[in-house]
Design a protein around this motif. Structure first.
Motif, PDB file in Angstrom:
ATOM      1  N   ARG A  68      58.407  17.608 131.655  1.00 14.39           N
ATOM      2  CA  ARG A  68      59.174  16.428 131.259  1.00 14.39           C
ATOM      3  C   ARG A  68      58.874  16.033 129.815  1.00 14.39           C
ATOM      4  NH1 ARG A  68      58.094  14.998 136.695  1.00 14.39           N
ATOM      5  NH2 ARG A  68      56.210  13.833 136.121  1.00 14.39           N
ATOM      6  N   LYS A  69      57.622  16.226 129.403  1.00 17.71           N
ATOM      7  CA  LYS A  69      57.249  15.904 128.025  1.00 17.71           C
ATOM      8  C   LYS A  69      57.715  16.982 127.047  1.00 17.71           C
ATOM      9  CE  LYS A  69      53.089  13.280 129.229  1.00 17.71           C
ATOM     10  NZ  LYS A  69      51.593  13.227 129.135  1.00 17.71           N
ATOM     11  N   ASN A  70      57.915  18.197 127.554  1.00 10.48           N
ATOM     12  CA  ASN A  70      58.316  19.323 126.705  1.00 10.48           C
ATOM     13  C   ASN A  70      59.567  19.969 127.298  1.00 10.48           C
ATOM     14  OD1 ASN A  70      55.705  19.700 124.843  1.00 10.48           O
ATOM     15  ND2 ASN A  70      55.030  19.301 126.932  1.00 10.48           N
ATOM     16  N   PRO A  71      60.701  19.291 127.232  1.00 12.42           N
ATOM     17  CA  PRO A  71      61.907  19.777 127.909  1.00 12.42           C
ATOM     18  C   PRO A  71      62.441  21.097 127.381  1.00 12.42           C
ATOM     19  CG  PRO A  71      62.417  17.922 126.472  1.00 12.42           C
ATOM     20  CD  PRO A  71      60.932  18.012 126.534  1.00 12.42           C
ATOM     21  N   LYS A  72      62.016  21.502 126.172  1.00 14.82           N
ATOM     22  CA  LYS A  72      62.491  22.769 125.620  1.00 14.82           C
ATOM     23  C   LYS A  72      61.629  23.940 126.074  1.00 14.82           C
ATOM     24  CE  LYS A  72      64.681  20.703 121.590  1.00 14.82           C
ATOM     25  NZ  LYS A  72      66.018  20.899 122.174  1.00 14.82           N
ATOM     26  N   VAL A  73      60.578  23.651 126.857  1.00 13.37           N
ATOM     27  CA  VAL A  73      59.732  24.710 127.415  1.00 13.37           C
ATOM     28  C   VAL A  73      60.190  25.000 128.835  1.00 13.37           C
ATOM     29  CG1 VAL A  73      57.390  25.411 128.026  1.00 13.37           C
ATOM     30  CG2 VAL A  73      57.778  23.992 126.004  1.00 13.37           C
ATOM     31  N   LYS A  74      60.570  26.231 129.079  1.00 17.79           N
ATOM     32  CA  LYS A  74      61.017  26.652 130.408  1.00 17.79           C
ATOM     33  C   LYS A  74      59.843  27.290 131.141  1.00 17.79           C
ATOM     34  CE  LYS A  74      64.166  29.893 132.696  1.00 17.79           C
ATOM     35  NZ  LYS A  74      65.149  30.991 132.462  1.00 17.79           N
ATOM     36  N   LEU A  75      59.491  26.732 132.290  1.00 21.14           N
ATOM     37  CA  LEU A  75      58.391  27.273 133.090  1.00 21.14           C
ATOM     38  C   LEU A  75      58.943  28.145 134.204  1.00 21.14           C
ATOM     39  CD1 LEU A  75      56.034  24.168 133.476  1.00 21.14           C
ATOM     40  CD2 LEU A  75      56.078  25.897 131.664  1.00 21.14           C
ATOM     41  N   GLU A  76      58.451  29.370 134.281  1.00 18.59           N
ATOM     42  CA  GLU A  76      58.776  30.271 135.387  1.00 18.59           C
ATOM     43  C   GLU A  76      57.491  30.482 136.180  1.00 18.59           C
ATOM     44  OE1 GLU A  76      60.499  33.868 133.908  1.00 18.59           O
ATOM     45  OE2 GLU A  76      62.328  32.878 133.193  1.00 18.59           O
ATOM     46  N   ILE A  77      57.416  29.897 137.380  1.00 18.72           N
ATOM     47  CA  ILE A  77      56.178  29.897 138.163  1.00 18.72           C
ATOM     48  C   ILE A  77      56.312  30.845 139.353  1.00 18.72           C
ATOM     49  CG2 ILE A  77      54.570  28.468 139.474  1.00 18.72           C
ATOM     50  CD1 ILE A  77      55.606  26.077 137.803  1.00 18.72           C
ATOM     51  N   THR A  78      55.350  31.731 139.485  1.00 18.20           N
ATOM     52  CA  THR A  78      55.317  32.705 140.576  1.00 18.20           C
ATOM     53  C   THR A  78      54.078  32.461 141.422  1.00 18.20           C
ATOM     54  OG1 THR A  78      56.433  34.384 139.233  1.00 18.20           O
ATOM     55  CG2 THR A  78      55.228  35.157 141.172  1.00 18.20           C
ATOM     56  N   GLY A  79      54.250  32.336 142.723  1.00 15.37           N
ATOM     57  CA  GLY A  79      53.125  32.181 143.635  1.00 15.37           C
ATOM     58  C   GLY A  79      52.855  33.492 144.362  1.00 15.37           C
ATOM     59  N   GLY A  80      51.604  33.716 144.766  1.00  9.91           N
ATOM     60  CA  GLY A  80      51.298  34.945 145.489  1.00  9.91           C
ATOM     61  C   GLY A  80      49.808  35.177 145.629  1.00  9.91           C
ATOM     62  N   LEU A  81      49.442  36.352 146.126  1.00  9.68           N
ATOM     63  CA  LEU A  81      48.044  36.732 146.265  1.00  9.68           C
ATOM     64  C   LEU A  81      47.448  37.024 144.896  1.00  9.68           C
ATOM     65  CD1 LEU A  81      48.234  39.148 149.337  1.00  9.68           C
ATOM     66  CD2 LEU A  81      47.570  36.734 149.326  1.00  9.68           C
ATOM     67  N   SER A  82      46.175  36.695 144.725  1.00  8.27           N
ATOM     68  CA  SER A  82      45.526  36.861 143.423  1.00  8.27           C
ATOM     69  C   SER A  82      45.603  38.295 142.908  1.00  8.27           C
ATOM     70  CB  SER A  82      44.065  36.418 143.509  1.00  8.27           C
ATOM     71  OG  SER A  82      43.970  35.020 143.684  1.00  8.27           O
ATOM     72  N   ARG A  83      45.381  39.272 143.788  1.00  7.95           N
ATOM     73  CA  ARG A  83      45.392  40.666 143.332  1.00  7.95           C
ATOM     74  C   ARG A  83      46.765  41.052 142.800  1.00  7.95           C
ATOM     75  NH1 ARG A  83      45.298  43.323 149.375  1.00  7.95           N
ATOM     76  NH2 ARG A  83      47.551  43.339 149.672  1.00  7.95           N
ATOM     77  N   ASP A  84      47.831  40.563 143.441  1.00 11.39           N
ATOM     78  CA  ASP A  84      49.185  40.873 142.991  1.00 11.39           C
ATOM     79  C   ASP A  84      49.494  40.171 141.675  1.00 11.39           C
ATOM     80  OD1 ASP A  84      49.525  42.375 145.307  1.00 11.39           O
ATOM     81  OD2 ASP A  84      50.384  40.698 146.427  1.00 11.39           O
ATOM     82  N   LEU A  85      49.025  38.941 141.535  1.00  2.03           N
ATOM     83  CA  LEU A  85      49.262  38.211 140.294  1.00  2.03           C
ATOM     84  C   LEU A  85      48.566  38.883 139.115  1.00  2.03           C
ATOM     85  CD1 LEU A  85      48.828  34.542 141.588  1.00  2.03           C
ATOM     86  CD2 LEU A  85      50.974  35.694 141.015  1.00  2.03           C
ATOM     87  N   MET A  86      47.337  39.371 139.328  1.00  2.00           N
ATOM     88  CA  MET A  86      46.620  40.034 138.237  1.00  2.00           C
ATOM     89  C   MET A  86      47.293  41.345 137.854  1.00  2.00           C
ATOM     90  SD  MET A  86      44.313  38.238 136.882  1.00  2.00           S
ATOM     91  CE  MET A  86      43.789  39.535 135.771  1.00  2.00           C
ATOM     92  N   THR A  87      47.799  42.066 138.839  1.00  2.00           N
ATOM     93  CA  THR A  87      48.527  43.309 138.545  1.00  2.00           C
ATOM     94  C   THR A  87      49.763  43.003 137.710  1.00  2.00           C
ATOM     95  OG1 THR A  87      47.757  44.355 140.592  1.00  2.00           O
ATOM     96  CG2 THR A  87      49.728  45.277 139.558  1.00  2.00           C
TER      97      THR A  87
END
Length: 292
Positions: free
Chosen positions: A123-142
């Motif tokens: 909300r403070k930085n409306p020109k920043v687009k956040l793409e958030i991915t959830g998952g297992l830590s090992r998959d995120l690190m890969t």
């Protein structure tokens, strides 16, 4: 001097310069290709064309990690300047530029105060687009290592990989408050899939107690694990932040020793921009607040 008498001078293509900078920052053609949403062969071709244009080798490919040559370092300095000017021009002409930050979070952080903090940042930085991915830590690190995420918060064994910030993780043994399973023989275990975090530690701890065990439920979903424990399908090992009223924490009275070998760790690349670093600080503050 007439135009025909002037020496030919190379015209530096911004796309080729951007490719060179990405390869140098990533230290890898493969990782750079992933971040540029391109193929390794295309990235290699662009770098070769740039080398042919300047008549010098720009990258040293002799080692596993790619490094710029002396000529490459010189060109990289100018390339970063030209790309920055190009971005400034785009911003000036468009009235603002949208920055995309790709974030990876474990499932137990994709809720509550973490989402509230990220939403407030957005909300403070409306020109920043956040793409958030959830998952297992090992998959995120890969995914992060492939260059497909800019910032990740993951669980790992303490000090197993140097992080931007880290905090010891409190882990609890959980049973169902209404349908306890600990007294069963063998003890049913609720776990993440093989190689999943906590699984081996659960099994080793149960065996060290001289108890028999069996796998009662397996899931990649944190919510599935929570529900399985709450409904009496087995005992599990989970972060303290996900304990609910439907769970009962098992401790020394049942023969369990504290598990202190895990930490929550934050990673981003040294070349990360200011927005990535600001978001990393937000996540770091959240980790510290949980430890207080």
């Amino acid at each position: 001097m007439s135009d025909s008498a002037k020496p030919n001078r190379p015209i530096y293509d911004l796309d080729m310069l951007r490719t060179l900078v990405m390869v140098a920052d990533c230290g890898s053609f493969t990782t750079a290709a992933a971040r540029l949403h391109s193929t390794q062969s295309t990235v290699s071709q662009k770098v070769r064309r740039l080398e042919e244009m300047v008549g010098q080798q720009l990258l040293d490919r002799s080692n596993r990690e790619v490094h710029p040559t002396d000529a490459g370092e010189t060109l990289l300095g100018y390339a970063r300047h030209l790309l920055a000017v190009s971005n400034q021009l785009t911003e000036a002409m468009s009235g603002g530029i949208t920055v995309t930050v790709r974030i990876g979070l474990p499932d137990d952080f994709v809720a509550g105060k973490t989402m509230q903090a990220l939403a407030a940042f957005n909300r403070k930085n409306p020109k920043v687009k956040l793409e958030i991915t959830g998952g297992l830590s090992r998959d995120l690190m890969t995914t992060y290592d492939r260059g497909e995420l800019d910032l990740v918060l993951v669980k790992q064994r303490r000090h197993s990989r140097e992080a931007v910030a880290c905090q010891p993780e409190r882990i609890d043994w959980l049973d169902s408050a209404q349908f306890p399973c600990f007294v069963q023989d063998p003890i049913p275990l609720v776990t993440f899939p093989p190689r999943g975090l906590y699984r081996d530690d659960m099994i080793n701890a149960i065996e060290a107690m001289g108890r028999n065990w069996r796998i009662g439920f397996t899931s990649s979903s944190l919510a599935g694990i929570q529900e399985a424990v709450a409904n009496g399908l087995g005992v599990s090992l989970l972060p303290h932040r996900v304990v609910t009223a439907a769970h009962r924490i098992l401790g020394a009275e049942e023969g369990f020793k504290p598990i202190t070998v895990f930490e929550a760790a934050i990673f981003h690349r040294p070349t990360a921009d200011s927005m990535v670093k600001a978001l990393a600080q937000i996540l770091s503050d959240i980790l510290r607040s949980e430890a207080d």
